[in-house]
Design a protein around this motif. Structure first.
Motif, PDB file in Angstrom:
ATOM      1  N   ASN A  82     -28.609 -33.990 -22.729  1.00 26.76           N
ATOM      2  CA  ASN A  82     -27.531 -33.132 -23.202  1.00 26.76           C
ATOM      3  C   ASN A  82     -27.915 -31.677 -22.925  1.00 26.76           C
ATOM      4  O   ASN A  82     -28.430 -30.972 -23.793  1.00 26.76           O
ATOM      5  N   ILE A  83     -27.665 -31.221 -21.696  1.00 26.56           N
ATOM      6  CA  ILE A  83     -28.076 -29.884 -21.281  1.00 26.56           C
ATOM      7  C   ILE A  83     -26.952 -28.891 -21.574  1.00 26.56           C
ATOM      8  O   ILE A  83     -25.865 -28.974 -21.002  1.00 26.56           O
ATOM      9  N   LYS A  84     -27.241 -27.954 -22.458  1.00 27.80           N
ATOM     10  CA  LYS A  84     -26.228 -26.990 -22.869  1.00 27.80           C
ATOM     11  C   LYS A  84     -26.226 -25.764 -21.952  1.00 27.80           C
ATOM     12  O   LYS A  84     -27.257 -25.364 -21.420  1.00 27.80           O
ATOM     13  N   ILE A  85     -25.043 -25.197 -21.809  1.00 27.98           N
ATOM     14  CA  ILE A  85     -24.853 -23.978 -21.027  1.00 27.98           C
ATOM     15  C   ILE A  85     -24.526 -22.839 -21.987  1.00 27.98           C
ATOM     16  O   ILE A  85     -23.754 -23.011 -22.931  1.00 27.98           O
ATOM     17  N   LYS A  86     -25.112 -21.684 -21.749  1.00 27.78           N
ATOM     18  CA  LYS A  86     -24.915 -20.548 -22.646  1.00 27.78           C
ATOM     19  C   LYS A  86     -23.499 -19.983 -22.527  1.00 27.78           C
ATOM     20  O   LYS A  86     -22.760 -20.300 -21.596  1.00 27.78           O
ATOM     21  N   PHE A  91     -27.735 -21.074 -17.570  1.00 28.16           N
ATOM     22  CA  PHE A  91     -28.656 -22.006 -18.206  1.00 28.16           C
ATOM     23  C   PHE A  91     -29.796 -21.223 -18.846  1.00 28.16           C
ATOM     24  O   PHE A  91     -30.108 -20.103 -18.434  1.00 28.16           O
ATOM     25  N   THR A  92     -30.432 -21.817 -19.831  1.00 27.10           N
ATOM     26  CA  THR A  92     -31.515 -21.124 -20.527  1.00 27.10           C
ATOM     27  C   THR A  92     -32.743 -21.009 -19.627  1.00 27.10           C
ATOM     28  O   THR A  92     -32.942 -21.806 -18.704  1.00 27.10           O
ATOM     29  N   ASP A  94     -35.700 -21.622 -20.603  1.00 26.75           N
ATOM     30  CA  ASP A  94     -36.524 -22.797 -20.898  1.00 26.75           C
ATOM     31  C   ASP A  94     -36.158 -23.978 -20.003  1.00 26.75           C
ATOM     32  O   ASP A  94     -37.029 -24.767 -19.623  1.00 26.75           O
ATOM     33  N   PHE A  95     -34.878 -24.112 -19.681  1.00 26.33           N
ATOM     34  CA  PHE A  95     -34.437 -25.192 -18.795  1.00 26.33           C
ATOM     35  C   PHE A  95     -35.147 -25.087 -17.451  1.00 26.33           C
ATOM     36  O   PHE A  95     -35.690 -26.075 -16.937  1.00 26.33           O
ATOM     37  N   TYR A  96     -35.156 -23.889 -16.888  1.00 26.71           N
ATOM     38  CA  TYR A  96     -35.768 -23.697 -15.572  1.00 26.71           C
ATOM     39  C   TYR A  96     -37.291 -23.811 -15.627  1.00 26.71           C
ATOM     40  O   TYR A  96     -37.907 -24.408 -14.738  1.00 26.71           O
ATOM     41  N   ILE A  97     -37.897 -23.255 -16.661  1.00 23.94           N
ATOM     42  CA  ILE A  97     -39.360 -23.280 -16.760  1.00 23.94           C
ATOM     43  C   ILE A  97     -39.870 -24.708 -16.921  1.00 23.94           C
ATOM     44  O   ILE A  97     -40.819 -25.128 -16.244  1.00 23.94           O
ATOM     45  N   SER A  98     -39.245 -25.470 -17.811  1.00 18.43           N
ATOM     46  CA  SER A  98     -39.696 -26.852 -18.031  1.00 18.43           C
ATOM     47  C   SER A  98     -39.499 -27.699 -16.786  1.00 18.43           C
ATOM     48  O   SER A  98     -40.350 -28.528 -16.437  1.00 18.43           O
ATOM     49  N   LEU A  99     -38.401 -27.475 -16.084  1.00 17.63           N
ATOM     50  CA  LEU A  99     -38.141 -28.233 -14.863  1.00 17.63           C
ATOM     51  C   LEU A  99     -39.115 -27.834 -13.754  1.00 17.63           C
ATOM     52  O   LEU A  99     -39.603 -28.692 -13.004  1.00 17.63           O
ATOM     53  N   MET A 123     -29.355 -23.759  -8.235  1.00 20.00           N
ATOM     54  CA  MET A 123     -28.268 -23.952  -9.193  1.00 20.00           C
ATOM     55  C   MET A 123     -26.989 -23.278  -8.698  1.00 20.00           C
ATOM     56  O   MET A 123     -25.887 -23.838  -8.813  1.00 20.00           O
ATOM     57  N   HIS A 124     -27.112 -22.081  -8.146  1.00 19.92           N
ATOM     58  CA  HIS A 124     -25.947 -21.411  -7.556  1.00 19.92           C
ATOM     59  C   HIS A 124     -25.354 -22.271  -6.436  1.00 19.92           C
ATOM     60  O   HIS A 124     -24.129 -22.410  -6.323  1.00 19.92           O
ATOM     61  N   ILE A 125     -26.225 -22.827  -5.608  1.00 20.55           N
ATOM     62  CA  ILE A 125     -25.771 -23.650  -4.481  1.00 20.55           C
ATOM     63  C   ILE A 125     -25.046 -24.897  -4.979  1.00 20.55           C
ATOM     64  O   ILE A 125     -23.973 -25.260  -4.470  1.00 20.55           O
ATOM     65  N   LEU A 126     -25.608 -25.559  -5.986  1.00 24.91           N
ATOM     66  CA  LEU A 126     -24.991 -26.769  -6.543  1.00 24.91           C
ATOM     67  C   LEU A 126     -23.655 -26.460  -7.217  1.00 24.91           C
ATOM     68  O   LEU A 126     -22.701 -27.238  -7.112  1.00 24.91           O
TER      69      LEU A 126
END
Length: 262
Positions: A82-86, A91-92, A94-99, A123-126
Motif C-alpha cells: 500500500n504505497i501512498k503518494i503525498k 513519493f516519500t 523513504d520510499f526511494y531510499i528503502s528501494l 519514476m518520471h519515465i514510468l
C-alpha cells in the motif's frame, strides 16, 4: 541551478565513476578528432552493414540493463504494498531510499544516493508512460507487461514522452534544447562505428545545433552525466568513463532497438 544533492553525489563518487563536473577538473583538449574518425567510419560502416540482413531476420533479444532493474523494482514495490503518494503527487524520500538499498547490490556503482536519483528519474519515465498512476493518493500499476514490452514502453517514454527538464533538472533550459535536438544527436552518434571521445563529440554536436557554446564545460558535462548516462542505463551505447578517458559508441544492439521507437 543544480541541486545540493547532485553536488554531494559528485563529490562522493569514486575516481572511476561518472560524476557531473568531472570536466571542470581537467584541462580540456583543443580541436577535434572527429574528422579522422569520420573517414574511418565510412569504411567500417560498409563492413558493419553486411551483418544487417542477418540481425534483422532474427528476433531481437532484450538485454538486461539498469533501466529495466529500476523499472521492475518500482513496479514490484508498488504492486506488493500500500504505497501512498503525498499531497503534492510525489513519493516519500523513504520510499526511494528503502528501494535503493534493496537493489544497490545490482549496480556497479555502490552509491546509494546515485541509485536514488536514478529511481526518481525512472519514476518520471514510468508516470509519463502511464504505467504508474495515482488512485486517490495510492500508487497503482496500470497494466501487466512482459519484460520486453516494459523495456520498449519505458524507452519510448524516455525518448519521446518524458519531459527532460524534469529528469535533467540541473538546467531545464538546456534539457529542453537537448530534447528538441535528440534526433540529430542520435543520428550523429550513429555515424561512428568506433568509440569516440565524448568531449570532442559533444563539442561538434553543439557547433552543429547551436544549443550551447562549443567549449561550454557545464553543458558538456550535462550531456554526458544525463543523456549519455541514461543511454548507457538502457544498454544502447558502449560507454567508458574515468578521469583519464571518456568514450562512447552507439552499439549495434542500440541501433536495432532505437529503430523500434523512431
Amino acid at each position: 541551478m543544480r541541486s545540493r544533492k547532485l553536488d554531494k553525489v559528485i563529490v562522493n563518487k569514486k575516481q572511476e565513476d561518472l560524476f557531473f563536473f568531472r570536466k571542470f577538473l581537467l584541462i580540456e583538449p583543443q580541436g577535434s578528432n572527429l574528422d579522422i574518425l569520420s573517414s574511418y567510419s565510412t569504411v567500417t560502416k560498409f563492413y558493419m552493414s553486411l551483418q544487417d540482413g542477418y540481425i534483422e531476420n532474427n528476433e531481437m533479444k532484450i538485454k538486461n540493463c539498469y533501466a529495466l532493474i529500476l523499472a521492475q523494482a518500482i513496479i514490484e514495490k508498488i504492486t506488493s504494498g500500500n504505497i501512498k503518494i503525498k499531497a503534492d503527487n510525489s513519493f516519500t524520500e523513504d520510499f526511494y531510499i528503502s528501494l535503493a538499498r534493496e537493489i544497490l547490490h545490482l549496480f556497479h556503482e555502490n552509491d546509494e544516493e546515485l541509485v536514488v536519483i536514478y529511481l526518481k528519474q525512472m519514476m518520471h519515465i514510468l508516470r509519463s508512460a502511464g504505467i504508474v498512476q495515482n488512485n486517490k493518493r495510492i500508487a497503482t500499476i496500470s497494466c501487466s507487461l512482459s519484460r520486453e514490452e516494459l523495456f520498449i514502453k519505458i524507452l519510448k517514454s524516455f525518448w519521446n514522452e518524458t519531459e527532460w527538464k524534469n529528469i535533467f533538472p540541473s538546467s531545464p533550459e538546456l534539457a529542453e534544447r537537448l530534447f528538441s535536438t535528440r534526433s540529430i544527436f542520435i543520428d550523429f552518434l550513429g555515424e561512428f562505428f568506433i568509440p569516440v571521445d565524448i568531449g570532442d563529440f559533444i563539442r561538434d554536436f553543439f557547433e552543429m545545433t547551436e544549443i550551447a557554446e562549443r567549449d561550454d564545460a557545464f553543458a558538456i558535462s550535462f550531456v554526458e552525466f544525463y543523456l549519455i548516462n541514461w543511454m548507457n542505463n538502457f544498454g544502447i551505447v558502449d560507454y567508458e568513463s574515468s578521469l583519464t578517458i571518456s568514450k562512447v559508441m552507439l552499439s549495434e544492439y542500440g541501433r536495432k532497438i532505437l529503430a523500434l521507437i523512431k
